[in-house]
Design a protein around this motif. Sequence first.
Motif, short mmCIF file in Angstrom:
data_model
loop_
_atom_site.label_atom_id
_atom_site.label_comp_id
_atom_site.label_asym_id
_atom_site.label_seq_id
_atom_site.Cartn_x
_atom_site.Cartn_y
_atom_site.Cartn_z
N GLN A 23 0.86 -1.17 0.00
CA GLN A 23 0.00 0.00 0.00
C GLN A 23 0.90 1.23 0.00
O GLN A 23 1.81 1.34 0.83
CB GLN A 23 -0.91 0.02 1.23
CG GLN A 23 -2.00 -1.02 1.20
CD GLN A 23 -2.96 -0.92 2.37
OE1 GLN A 23 -3.69 -1.85 2.64
NE2 GLN A 23 -2.99 0.21 3.04
N TYR A 30 1.07 5.72 -1.00
CA TYR A 30 0.20 6.89 -0.99
C TYR A 30 0.88 8.04 -1.72
O TYR A 30 2.11 8.16 -1.74
CB TYR A 30 -0.15 7.28 0.44
CG TYR A 30 -0.83 6.15 1.18
CD1 TYR A 30 -2.18 5.92 1.05
CD2 TYR A 30 -0.08 5.27 1.97
CE1 TYR A 30 -2.80 4.87 1.69
CE2 TYR A 30 -0.68 4.22 2.62
CZ TYR A 30 -2.05 4.01 2.49
OH TYR A 30 -2.64 2.96 3.11
N CYS A 84 1.48 10.20 8.93
CA CYS A 84 0.80 8.94 8.62
C CYS A 84 1.61 8.13 7.61
O CYS A 84 1.76 6.90 7.75
CB CYS A 84 -0.59 9.21 8.04
SG CYS A 84 -1.73 9.98 9.20
N TYR A 85 2.14 8.81 6.60
CA TYR A 85 2.92 8.12 5.56
C TYR A 85 4.15 7.46 6.17
O TYR A 85 4.49 6.31 5.83
CB TYR A 85 3.32 9.12 4.49
CG TYR A 85 3.98 8.48 3.29
CD1 TYR A 85 3.28 7.62 2.47
CD2 TYR A 85 5.31 8.77 2.98
CE1 TYR A 85 3.87 7.05 1.36
CE2 TYR A 85 5.92 8.20 1.87
CZ TYR A 85 5.20 7.33 1.06
OH TYR A 85 5.79 6.76 -0.03
N GLU A 120 4.46 6.39 9.18
CA GLU A 120 4.02 5.23 9.98
C GLU A 120 3.67 4.05 9.10
O GLU A 120 3.99 2.90 9.40
CB GLU A 120 2.83 5.65 10.84
CG GLU A 120 2.51 4.69 11.98
CD GLU A 120 1.60 3.57 11.57
OE1 GLU A 120 1.61 2.51 12.22
OE2 GLU A 120 0.87 3.74 10.56
N TYR A 121 2.99 4.30 7.96
CA TYR A 121 2.58 3.21 7.07
C TYR A 121 3.78 2.47 6.48
O TYR A 121 3.75 1.25 6.31
CB TYR A 121 1.76 3.77 5.90
CG TYR A 121 0.33 4.15 6.22
CD1 TYR A 121 -0.54 3.27 6.85
CD2 TYR A 121 -0.16 5.41 5.86
CE1 TYR A 121 -1.86 3.62 7.12
CE2 TYR A 121 -1.47 5.76 6.12
CZ TYR A 121 -2.32 4.87 6.75
OH TYR A 121 -3.61 5.23 7.02
N ARG A 122 4.83 3.21 6.13
CA ARG A 122 5.94 2.63 5.37
C ARG A 122 6.64 1.49 6.13
O ARG A 122 7.13 0.55 5.52
CB ARG A 122 6.98 3.71 5.03
CG ARG A 122 6.60 4.56 3.84
CD ARG A 122 7.67 5.60 3.55
NE ARG A 122 8.94 5.01 3.14
CZ ARG A 122 9.28 4.72 1.89
NH1 ARG A 122 8.41 4.94 0.91
NH2 ARG A 122 10.46 4.22 1.60
N HIS A 129 -3.57 -7.78 1.42
CA HIS A 129 -4.27 -6.51 1.59
C HIS A 129 -5.31 -6.36 0.49
O HIS A 129 -5.20 -6.97 -0.58
CB HIS A 129 -3.29 -5.34 1.58
CG HIS A 129 -2.43 -5.29 2.80
ND1 HIS A 129 -1.39 -6.16 3.02
CD2 HIS A 129 -2.48 -4.49 3.90
CE1 HIS A 129 -0.82 -5.90 4.19
NE2 HIS A 129 -1.46 -4.90 4.74
N MET A 187 -4.48 8.93 1.79
CA MET A 187 -4.51 8.62 3.22
C MET A 187 -5.72 9.27 3.88
O MET A 187 -6.34 10.18 3.31
CB MET A 187 -3.22 9.10 3.88
CG MET A 187 -2.01 8.24 3.53
SD MET A 187 -0.48 8.86 4.25
CE MET A 187 -0.10 10.21 3.15
N ARG A 237 -7.42 2.00 11.56
CA ARG A 237 -6.60 1.06 12.32
C ARG A 237 -7.46 0.20 13.25
O ARG A 237 -7.13 -0.96 13.49
CB ARG A 237 -5.53 1.80 13.11
CG ARG A 237 -4.41 0.91 13.63
CD ARG A 237 -3.69 0.15 12.50
NE ARG A 237 -3.21 1.04 11.47
CZ ARG A 237 -2.00 1.56 11.44
NH1 ARG A 237 -1.13 1.25 12.40
NH2 ARG A 237 -1.64 2.36 10.46
#
Length: 874
Positions: A541, A543, A555-556, A558-560, A579, A629, A640
């Motif tokens: 995933q 963004y 947020c980006y 954290e996602y990575r 996913h 996001m 989450r």
Amino acid sequence: MKAIPSLLIAALFATLTFAVWALLNRPTSEPPWPALIQGFAFSPFRANEDPTHFQMPTDEEIDADLTLLQGRVNAVRTYSVAGTLADVPALAEKHDMNVALGAWLDSHRDKNEEQLQTAIQLANSHVNIVRVLIGNEVLLRGDLPIEELEKNLDRARAAIGQPVSTAEVWHVWLAHPELAAHVDFIAVHLLPYWEGVPVDEAVEYSLTQYKRLQKAFPHKQIVVAEIGWPSRGRTHESAVASDANEALFLRRFLHAAEKEQIVYYVMEAFDQPWKAYQEGAVGSYWGVYDVNRHPKFAFTAPIVRVPEWHILAAVSVAVSLVVLGLLYLNSGTLRNRGRSFLAIVVYAAATIAVWVFYDFTQQYMTVAGIISGVLLLFGMLGVMLVLLAEAHEWAEAHWVSYRRRGGGPLLTHSAQPPKVSIHVPAYNEPPDMLIETLDALARLDYPDYEVLVIDNNTRDESVWRPVEAHCAQLGPRFRFFHAAPLAGFKAGALNYALERTVADAQIVAVIDSDYVVEPSWLRDLTPVFEDQRIAIMQGPQDYRDAGQSAFKAMCYAEYRGFFHIGMITRNERNAIIQHGTMTMVRRVQLDAARWAEWCITEDAELGLRIFESGFDASYVPTSYGRGLMPDTFIDFKKQRFRWAYGAMQIIKAHGRQLFLEGGPLSPGQRYHFVAGWLPWVADGVNLLFNIAALGWSAAMVWAPGRVDAPLVMYSVLPLSLFTFKLAKLAHLYRVRVGASYRQTLAAAIAGLALTHTIGTAAVKGLVTKSEPFFRTPKGGSSSGVLHALSAAREETLMMAALIVSAWAVSYTALPQNAGPDHLAWIVVLLVQAIPYASSLVVSLISAFPLPARLLGTSYRDPPHAAKRAEADSA
């Protein structure tokens, strides 16, 4: 061959573990215990007896205790003449022992009168009563005014011939010198443990106070009515309670007392578990003998901190070897540095666990102690498991020589590529955004594919009609369906599309409605299906709006982490999490399995079922599509929550396959699915822990003399895990994700901000059956400050409660409660407040249009991306 280095590393750290145990348990030579000491404080209560409930020892039990002490002590000191305790002088006389008779005084004046009269009668009847003590620490406790105590002393002195005094700690005598006019000698308690004095300084400190009293009362004999050191209990400032320290202090003091000609009574002959209810756990452990009448330390041999250390070291090593063997299993690519790192963590964790368990088993158990101790032990086990899982991922993410399943795209393309049906589920999505997604699909560099857009349950025609029209413009390979009503949320929409997929489609691909894909997506990744065992092809995933605001940049970041760390290590054992976007599934397997409409994370559940069917998956960490996001913190939390709640649904539904049955799942797959979701379960346990911590802290504030802080060992474990996870994140984000220091900090704060949400979802997911599916809105705007505060209201309340609890525990602490346990508990409360504070910070950041450049949006290529770039150029 990795077996030989693994064995050498395991053997090396086994040797170091034994060396550490040996170093901490070096024998210490001290003066031997005298053959005959002057006196013992004597409370003859057994494990099931308690004078506060008038559960008294029998004469036979008292006589047995005096028999044990006969020939080893000249006199015993008692504290009360209630019940069978009045028989001690007569029983001691049979064993040629003197008695310092005690009469107990407190705020119950009727009972005080009984004690006084009985003591006078006994003193006038037994020649072996050599002194009488009227009251024990009466002024220290504040039970009686000094004038009333003085009258009782005067009555006793007038009625009996033996010397009379009352027992108090040294500073009470100095604070009330007028009391000396009413006693025949000064009976002092010297207990340096309660004053936080280190054991190495304790004897000298006690002698100093003894000499101060000699100077203050030159015409009175000084009798040390109590002197001792506890064998177990809380560390009080610098005073550590242990068997070894009790032996060291008493043997040194007895040697000094013999030289100084001091009259003393060692505190005390036997451990008294009943005192735990009055004095805390440490009150049980002042005996030279334990409650079963066994000596607690060597009287003449060198002192060893833990005499059984050889056994504990062997158990530590045995446990470590088993755990290390399991972690080394199927880890052939792990370099020696990674193996050594795991060995350090495993041996340290096993040693701590063995020590904590050993220490717990050495305590006198009460019902409350057993319950709290077992809960804390289970909590410790959980912390250890999470710690080991985190350490294993850390090692496998960084210290590997190569990847067995690289997951890179196959750069050779089939002459007859399989037909792909791309499914795009949508609900109430902005039409412009969805049209952008469809335009990107129209640009795919792939000869044979179709696109099915399934709009389910959108009520407003103005939202879905433009998309329908645009599909018609894009041509026959784009088909649009509006289905209402349609049950099953996203899974229902995907099953609806599956039933309308063209018959010759061999692969079904799924993307979210906000994803803009690269033209090479299908061309690069469909060749992996030439391997007939592959049923899933998953991309990360990613963004495209990280530059929109500081909130989205956080947020980006954290996602990575998951897609560049966790998914890569999971892919090594064919255990990725599927996913619901940028995924491809072989049509045959999808037709057989279908999407689970009962689960709100239908994608991960489908992937696990396909693994259970014996098929494989592949993961490529290269981004082939980018979405949008969440726009607000509340949406970030809801997304989450859905992921964590769905994970708990899967654990419950697939528990037999994950924990019990053999089945087609490999040990590596079981490990990754359980260990991967274990931190989320731990967040749920942590939420319950925080609630319990607030209750415990409230009890400490309400009754500071009765409720102590948890032992420091139980506080250190969660603090260690918190620190370890932050260190892991900081290291791997730098070396594997390519993040800057600011981006790493942003990822940590954003991740911590979700702790409460994940914990709540985990608890709910384990105890409830279902929750509504929550769609992540796209294309919104940042919220105002009040909305941001509301979005983090639960977290803000918990943060405030923990901080206030830490302050209240610190403010209301009694002097005798000061020590590492108390300080560690305050630190735990403050550290537990950090994730809640992070939620408030992130929510406020989401409310302001702070620029993303504060954090930066570009990342260094991680190692796997750099290698692929080299391959492409070659």
